[in-house]
Write an enzyme that holds these catalytic residues in place. Structure first.
Site: not given
Ligand SMILES: Nc1ncnc2c1ncn2[C@@H]1O[C@H](COS(=O)(=O)NC(=O)[C@@H](N)CO)[C@@H](O)[C@H]1O
Ligand SMILES: [Zn+2]
Length: 500
Positions: A353, A414, A466, A430, A345, A433, A459, A304, A336, A334
């Site tokens: 988004e 979440d 997921r 998760e 993950r 969210n 947002c 976002c 991770e 990311r």
């Molecule tokens: N490493 C990952 N792998 C897969 N899905 C992911 C990963 N990281 C985040 N997400 C997805 O992105 C969603 C939102 O990520 S968050 O970091 O929690 N929140 C944000 O970044 C906010 N900007 C809403 O998107 C998570 O609930 C998950 O569905």
């Molecule tokens: Zn966001």
């Protein structure tokens, strides 16, 4: 907590002629200029002062009101006025000879490499920081930011233990789990997907891609169309400036994929690299390091933040509020932590988004409607076992801050679900969210409303990997066992590429 500053105010001539005026100012200062803005008796104090042949040297102490560097600037102004008028003596500048900040602490700092901090000593339950700052840094609140940084570190525990806040809000009824395999393993066996060559990356074949699109279609049918969200395309290469405004620049570095441009696109500049590869069939990464520019930012992380560039510095007409938009134009990346497992993950993922902004009431109402629609989707269409929890707001977690937001309305919910193959004690995943982000982004990006009322935003990140992981973990890979609303949209199983 104490600030201490031994400063030398450089004068354009010997200040001795103005001794009387200086004495008068010094005698009154603690009650006047050094007390302004502070609670009774909490202003800055003059510990001592002397006259040099071309300076007024002063020792100042303070608490957190009228901090010593601000006190020095106020004295400079007072001397400039009084000496300037009567003796034509100007104040050339303020030099800090010794500047220390003493903060009560229960332990030493791990990282002592802080800009403008010469040394950090931990003694008798205090952290004593010796600063090396000039007048510009004192004017630019550098000592204040150093104090804030130290207090945040002491409060949060030096990164590491980010105590995630978690409060159960709602949980669906239990349901049987006829399927208890790890869906990623079964998908690999069925050839639905393959690992990509990058860490935590997958290549999705026609089946999982179709499933992603089915979930996307459900979000369209049940949320985006009925609630009137408009699609936008948010940038996917995010510059530092965006992350400075969004706050990510405070703590995102360990987890982003950095983007560096070439220093030039002139082919000759790259000829040695190309020749090296052509001869060795190896990419000369060492050579590349010198030929690429500094990182200009990173790949999309939170999705976002870059959208705010569209609204930055604008005033939005009342008739346009609430703004309801979404983006699904690309991947998020990311770096991770290790143990990347399955598709749940990954380092490269696909998310829808949703972003909404308006008055506080509009944002709260929009969020409520979203929760209702998601409740319908997960209960009646995807037929999941799932729950919702109130957690540390995502934007705080991404700035390395634990706890919860200031007011009880701002924060993140979440959505989590069990993966049967992880067993009954297995960690829930998760899968998306919904957040009310308060004034954070409109403030961060200087977005105003026609009515002048503070703008709020929210947002929601819908993670397609997921959703797929949860859905398949609970329903298995046989479409015959899928809920009708998914089967209907999925249609006939796409033909599979046959490998021999
Ligand atoms: N490493 C990952 N792998 C897969 N899905 C992911 C990963 N990281 C985040 N997400 C997805 O992105 C969603 C939102 O990520 S968050 O970091 O929690 N929140 C944000 O970044 C906010 N900007 C809403 O998107 C998570 O609930 C998950 O569905
Ligand atoms: Zn966001």
């Amino acid at each position: 907590m104490e600030f201490y500053l031994k400063a030398s105010l450089k004068t354009s001539a010997d200040p001795a002629v103005g001794k009387e005026d200086i004495e008068k100012i010094m005698a009154e200062a603690e009650k006047t200029i050094l007390a302004k803005g502070a609670p009774e008796g909490e202003g800055a104090k003059i510990k001592s002062w002397t006259l040099g042949d071309k300076s007024i040297d002063v020792e100042l102490t303070s608490g957190r009101y009228v901090r010593v560097h601000d006190a020095a600037m106020r004295l400079k102004k007072a001397f400039a006025e009084s000496l300037g008028k009567t003796h034509k003596i100007g104040i050339r500048g303020v030099e800090s000879e010794t500047f220390t900040i003493t903060v009560p602490a229960d332990r030493d700092l791990k990282n002592k490499n802080i800009p403008y901090v010469k040394s950090v000593d931990f003694k008798d339950g205090n952290l004593i920081l010796a600063l090396e700052v000039g007048e510009a840094e004192m004017r630019n609140q550098v000592p204040d930011r150093i104090l804030t940084l130290i207090e945040d570190k002491l409060e949060q525990g030096d990164y590491g233990a980010k105590a995630e806040h978690w409060n159960l809000l709602w949980e669906s009824a239990d349901r049987p789990f006829p399927y208890t395999n790890d869906p990623t393993e079964d998908m690999l066996k069925e050839g639905w997907l393959k690992r990509g060559s990058s860490r935590g990356q997958w290549i999705h074949g026609p089946v999982t891609t179709r499933l992603f699109r089915v979930f996307e279609q459900i979000v369209f049918d049940e949320i985006l169309v009925p609630l009137g969200y408009d699609e936008m395309i948010f940038p996917k290469m995010v510059m530092w400036d965006v992350w400075k405004h969004s706050g990510h620049a405070k703590g995102i570095y360990p987890e982003i994929y950095y983007v560096c441009p070439p220093k030039t696109r002139d082919p000759e500049y790259w000829e040695d690299v190309m020749d090296y590869y052509k001869v060795t069939h190896e990419v000369p990464v060492e050579m590349l390091k010198d030929k690429i520019g500094d990182p200009i930012g990173g790949m999309c992380y939170a999705q976002c933040p870059p959208s705010w560039g569209f609204f930055q510095g604008e005033t939005i007409a009342t008739e346009s509020l609430p703004v309801l938009i979404f983006d699904r134009s690309g991947t998020s990346h990311r770096y991770e932590s290790g143990g990347i497992h399955g598709i749940e993950r990954v380092d490269e993922f696909h998310r829808i988004e949703l972003v909404w902004l308006g008055t506080k009431e509009q944002v709260v109402e929009t969020t409520q409607k979203l929760h209702e629609r998601y409740m319908h989707i997960f209960n009646d269409l995807l037929d999941l076992k799932w729950r919702k929890a109130w957690v540390t707001p995502w934007f705080m977690a991404q700035e390395g801050i634990a706890g919860v937001a200031a007011d009880e309305v701002t924060g993140t919910t979440d959505y989590e679900a069990p993966l049967p193959y992880r067993g009954s004690e297995g960690e829930w995943l998760e899968f998306q969210n919904v957040s009310i982000n308060g004034e954070k982004y409109p403030n961060g990006f200087n977005v105003k409303s026609q009515s002048g009322e503070k703008l709020w935003s929210g947002c929601s990140g819908v993670g397609l990997e997921r959703w797929t992981a949860v859905f398949l973990a609970q329903h298995g890979l046989d479409p015959e066992n899928w809920p009708p609303e998914v089967q209907k949209r999925f249609g006939k199983m796409p033909k599979q590429v046959k490998f021999l």
